[in-house]
Scaffold this active site. Structure first.
Site, PDB file in Angstrom:
ATOM      1  N   LEU A  31     -24.091  -4.063  -3.730  1.00 15.27           N
ATOM      2  CA  LEU A  31     -25.219  -4.013  -2.293  1.00 15.27           C
ATOM      3  C   LEU A  31     -26.559  -4.089  -2.726  1.00 15.27           C
ATOM      4  O   LEU A  31     -27.569  -3.217  -1.805  1.00 15.27           O
ATOM      5  CB  LEU A  31     -24.708  -2.797  -1.724  1.00 15.27           C
ATOM      6  CG  LEU A  31     -23.507  -3.495  -1.204  1.00 15.27           C
ATOM      7  CD1 LEU A  31     -22.944  -1.750   0.045  1.00 15.27           C
ATOM      8  CD2 LEU A  31     -23.220  -4.073  -0.423  1.00 15.27           C
TER       9      LEU A  31
ATOM     10  N   PRO B 279     -14.662  -7.505   2.563  1.00 12.30           N
ATOM     11  CA  PRO B 279     -15.751  -8.326   2.971  1.00 12.30           C
ATOM     12  C   PRO B 279     -17.544  -7.010   2.906  1.00 12.30           C
ATOM     13  O   PRO B 279     -18.150  -7.670   3.596  1.00 12.30           O
ATOM     14  CB  PRO B 279     -15.630  -7.392   4.585  1.00 12.30           C
ATOM     15  CG  PRO B 279     -14.638  -5.649   4.610  1.00 12.30           C
ATOM     16  CD  PRO B 279     -14.026  -6.118   3.438  1.00 12.30           C
TER      17      PRO B 279
ATOM     18  N   TYR C 139       0.681  -1.339  -0.139  1.00 16.05           N
ATOM     19  CA  TYR C 139      -0.496   0.456  -0.290  1.00 16.05           C
ATOM     20  C   TYR C 139       0.857   1.619   0.162  1.00 16.05           C
ATOM     21  O   TYR C 139       1.168   1.966   1.139  1.00 16.05           O
ATOM     22  CB  TYR C 139      -0.873  -0.404   1.478  1.00 16.05           C
ATOM     23  CG  TYR C 139      -1.989  -1.504   1.683  1.00 16.05           C
ATOM     24  CD1 TYR C 139      -2.060  -2.108   0.298  1.00 16.05           C
ATOM     25  CD2 TYR C 139      -2.641  -1.534   2.725  1.00 16.05           C
ATOM     26  CE1 TYR C 139      -2.286  -3.346   0.646  1.00 16.05           C
ATOM     27  CE2 TYR C 139      -3.174  -2.338   2.953  1.00 16.05           C
ATOM     28  CZ  TYR C 139      -3.497  -3.627   2.019  1.00 16.05           C
ATOM     29  OH  TYR C 139      -3.974  -4.632   1.568  1.00 16.05           O
TER      30      TYR C 139
END
Length: 272
Positions: A206, A201, A56
């Site tokens: 959605l 996760p 990262y």
């Protein structure tokens, strides 16, 4: 309600909803300032595990967390990952022992730590025997540079092989309510008492009907329902949702208090 804490190895207990730092920007200055505020707020809200990696920002994310949180509270566990190198073509897997040793030393320096409490192999390099990769990290553990060892994106067979070399405290595979490719790995971790840290996760889609329906029943967001389902899925589950928004952070943390009924849990489990 599922358990609110989980053990990492035999000597660390953390809350079951962590924080993934990957999305925290390190520049420009204004965005870096907000990122630091988000990291600090996560700890204020009770997060006790924060996930980062050498990949990262090629260490910039680790340095950001050190700037935000060092000296670290005793209860806070920062986990980082090694095993990817920067090349002109982009990130490339590299599990050569000398690379892993160097990246561990760099992680210690950037995070300002004497020991990395949880160090995960970011990916298994297919060009290097797994025994050499895990064996190198085990040597560093015995030397006192690593507390606990973990793996990322592994199969059940790779997990079994790694466990024959060293004690494995965590596995970080992609997993969510709509993406359960690694069900078998999760089940193996649950049986062995190994923490399972699902990356991604919350699935980006959605608007799945069952998630939307349960969210409406609970007056919650679809993301919160997705996280709550994970916490109900296994006692070894430790989601690490990430965000660069203070509001979104608060929403994610609140998901740990969201209780699903057995009917809601079963409906979500059957829908994917």
């Amino acid at each position: 309600m599922p358990p609110t804490t989980i053990r990492i190895g035999t000597d660390r207990t953390v809350h079951r909803l962590g924080f993934g730092a990957m999305r925290l920007p390190t520049e420009p200055a204004a965005e870096r300032s907000t990122a630091i505020a988000v990291a600090r707020r996560a700890v204020e809200l009770g997060v006790t595990l924060i996930d980062t990696a050498h990949l990262y920002g090629w260490g910039a994310n680790e340095e950001l967390l050190a700037e935000a949180l060092h000296p670290y509270p005793d209860e806070l566990l920062i986990t980082t990952k090694v095993g990817v190198v920067n090349t002109p073509e982009g990130g490339e897997l590299c599990g050569r022992p000398e690379v892993l040793r160097h990246q561990v030393d760099e992680g210690l320096r950037r995070l300002r730590q004497d020991r990395l409490e949880l160090l995960q192999l970011h990916r298994v390099d297919p060009e290097v025997p797994l025994a050499d990769q895990v064996g190198t990290l085990r040597e560093l553990q015995l030397a006192g540079k690593i507390g606990h060892l973990g793996l990322s994106e592994v199969t059940v067979d790779q997990l079994d092989e790694a466990r024959s070399i060293a004690e494995i405290a965590s596995v970080q595979n992609r997993y969510n309510v709509l993406d359960r490719e690694h069900d078998a790995v999760l089940d193996a971790c649950t049986e062995a008492g190994i923490a399972f840290l699902p990356w991604r996760p919350v699935h980006p889609l959605l608007d799945a009907p069952e998630i939307v329906a349960v969210a409406a029943e609970l007056d919650a967001t679809a993301a919160q329902v997705s996280l709550a389902w994970l916490l109900h899925r296994s006692p070894m589950m430790l989601p690490i949702p990430g965000t660069a928004s203070l509001d979104h952070l608060a929403e994610n943390v609140a998901a740990a208090s969201l209780s699903l009924t057995e009917d809601q849990r079963q409906r979500l489990t059957a829908f994917h």
